[in-house]
Design a protein around this motif. Structure first.
Motif, short mmCIF file in Angstrom:
data_model
loop_
_atom_site.label_atom_id
_atom_site.label_comp_id
_atom_site.label_asym_id
_atom_site.label_seq_id
_atom_site.Cartn_x
_atom_site.Cartn_y
_atom_site.Cartn_z
N THR A 1 4.77 2.46 1.49
CA THR A 1 5.33 3.79 1.25
C THR A 1 4.41 4.87 1.79
OG1 THR A 1 6.33 2.99 -0.80
CG2 THR A 1 6.22 5.37 -0.52
N VAL A 2 4.97 5.88 2.40
CA VAL A 2 4.24 7.08 2.83
C VAL A 2 4.78 8.26 2.04
CG1 VAL A 2 3.91 8.73 4.71
CG2 VAL A 2 3.64 6.27 5.13
N VAL A 3 3.87 9.05 1.48
CA VAL A 3 4.25 10.23 0.72
C VAL A 3 3.99 11.47 1.56
CG1 VAL A 3 3.86 11.61 -1.36
CG2 VAL A 3 3.68 9.11 -1.45
N VAL B 1 0.84 -1.20 0.00
CA VAL B 1 0.00 0.00 0.00
C VAL B 1 0.87 1.25 0.00
CG1 VAL B 1 -1.83 1.26 1.19
CG2 VAL B 1 -1.77 -1.26 1.29
N GLY B 2 0.56 2.16 -0.91
CA GLY B 2 1.18 3.48 -0.91
C GLY B 2 0.19 4.50 -0.37
N LEU B 3 0.60 5.21 0.66
CA LEU B 3 -0.27 6.18 1.34
C LEU B 3 0.20 7.59 1.01
CD1 LEU B 3 -2.39 7.09 3.46
CD2 LEU B 3 -0.66 6.66 5.22
N VAL B 4 -0.68 8.36 0.36
CA VAL B 4 -0.35 9.74 -0.01
C VAL B 4 -0.95 10.68 1.03
CG1 VAL B 4 -0.48 11.51 -1.79
CG2 VAL B 4 -0.42 9.09 -2.44
N GLY B 5 -0.09 11.33 1.79
CA GLY B 5 -0.53 12.25 2.84
C GLY B 5 -0.32 11.66 4.21
N TYR B 6 0.28 12.46 5.10
CA TYR B 6 0.53 11.99 6.46
C TYR B 6 0.19 13.08 7.47
CZ TYR B 6 2.43 8.48 9.62
OH TYR B 6 2.56 7.50 10.57
N GLY B 7 -0.91 13.80 7.18
CA GLY B 7 -1.45 14.73 8.15
C GLY B 7 -2.40 13.99 9.09
N LEU B 8 -3.46 14.65 9.50
CA LEU B 8 -4.43 14.03 10.41
C LEU B 8 -4.97 12.73 9.84
CD1 LEU B 8 -6.39 13.98 12.84
CD2 LEU B 8 -7.92 15.43 11.51
N ALA B 9 -5.50 12.77 8.63
CA ALA B 9 -6.13 11.58 8.05
C ALA B 9 -5.13 10.45 7.88
CB ALA B 9 -6.79 11.93 6.72
N GLY B 10 -3.97 10.77 7.30
CA GLY B 10 -3.01 9.72 7.01
C GLY B 10 -2.39 9.10 8.24
#
Length: 355
Positions: free
Chosen positions: A35-37, A8-17
């Motif tokens: 991966t985290v973007v 899984v690639g996760l785009v965004g690591y603010g509140l939601a991510g």
């Protein structure tokens, strides 16, 4: 499920991510957070601290450059990026989960749905509050006929935040798709449509109450469903005294429930799914009864079912690995956006909008 987990690639690591998606993905059998973007150094450090094996990318382009190494893209970036990122992922041949709202308009949501169908790829929308404890309990009561024919559904997602926090969620720029109507409103409208079916008409009031606020922070939506049920939905950041989360009135009885599902608070505190996840204290249970206020002991306490956010990603994994149904489709999300667009028009023009 057995075999190699889906990457899984996760785009965004603010509140939601960081609070919702990453922990739930990591806790799901059959999925692996690959991966985290994020371009933010502090968020990169945060992601690596919690998930030591995760790969980092500064931009979505870096992620899509190695699309062949991934099996699922999760879009948890600001609202205005949802459609372009989901489009890029689908055109790269990757299934996609998009945080709500999936798009700024129902038309865009349906275009995305059509693209996913054309490519025969999963496109799912993260409507986690279908797995809130109170929502699951209410569905059980309805399925068992405890309330009779429901006449009115009141749902409140209220907070007391007298000073704006800033950021894109509270921006007055329409391109940001901010404001409570599209934020918390996405949740309460989705829940109402799941419970009581399509909307026939919509009336709404939206206000900007707080000094310095740029977009709606106090909103009311009334839906008349084709089933005849009337839903009254309140989303607000300006509520000094919070009302019941649910007040549901039927021909046999009513159900009143106070307090928010505990899962978001638990995730924010760093807790992770495990034994006892999503449960609440008996003192917080709602009440079912008729003819008397629950505040004076009327009716009986109704045990609240455990909340179950992990069920969403478990269903996504099952859909991808076994061909099971998509837990939340983009076309369902488009129906909710029809209501949100009608609500915005109703508030602006001071009319009731027929769908």
């Amino acid at each position: 499920m057995t075999g190699t987990p889906l990457r899984v690639g996760l785009v965004g690591y603010g509140l939601a991510g960081s609070v919702f998606h990453a922990p739930l993905i990591a806790a799901t059998e059959g999925l692996a957070l690959d991966t985290v973007v994020t371009s933010n150094p502090e968020r990169q450090q945060q992601a690596r601290a919690e998930f030591p094996d995760v790969r980092l990318a500064a931009t979505p382009d870096e992620l899509f450059a190695r699309a062949s190494e991934l099996d699922l893209i999760v879009v948890a970036s600001p609202n205005k990026t949802h459609v372009p990122l989901a489009t890029t992922a689908l055109k790269a041949g990757l299934p996609v989960v998009v945080d709500k709202p999936v798009a700024g308009t129902a038309a865009e949501a349906r275009e995305l749905a059509a693209l996913a169908e054309e490519r025969e790829l999963l496109l799912s929308v993260f409507q986690n509050r279908r797995w809130d404890n109170d929502f699951l309990t209410l569905r059980k009561l309805l399925n068992e006929g405890e309330l009779g024919d429901v006449w009115r559904f009141e749902s409140r997602f209220e907070r007391w935040r007298p000073k704006p926090k800033g950021g894109w969620r509270e921006s007055g720029d329409p391109a940001e798709i901010g404001g409570l109507l599209y934020d918390l409103g996405s949740h309460v409208v989705d829940q109402a449509l799941v419970l009581f079916g399509p909307a026939a008409s919509v009336y709404a009031e939206t206000d900007i109450r707080r000094p310095g606020a740029e977009t709606d922070d106090d909103t009311f939506i009334a839906i008349t469903h084709t089933s005849g049920v009337r839903s009254h939905l309140y989303v607000s950041a300006t509520t000094a005294q919070l009302g019941p989360r649910f007040r549901v009135l039927g021909s046999l009885a009513g159900y009143v429930k106070y307090g928010l599902d505990p899962q978001e608070a638990a995730l924010r505190d760093g807790q992770r799914p495990g034994p006892g996840w999503g449960t609440e204290d008996e003192s917080l249970w709602g009440r079912v009864g008729s003819g008397e206020s629950p505040m004076t002991g009327g009716g009986r306490a109704e045990p609240t079912l455990p909340g179950d956010y992990p069920a969403y990603y478990a269903a996504v994994a099952k859909a991808l690995l076994e061909g099971a149904p998509n837990p939340v489709t983009a076309r369902e999300a488009a129906a909710a956006l029809d209501v949100l667009e009608a609500a915005r028009r109703s508030a602006r023009e001071k009319v009731t909008v027929t769908l």
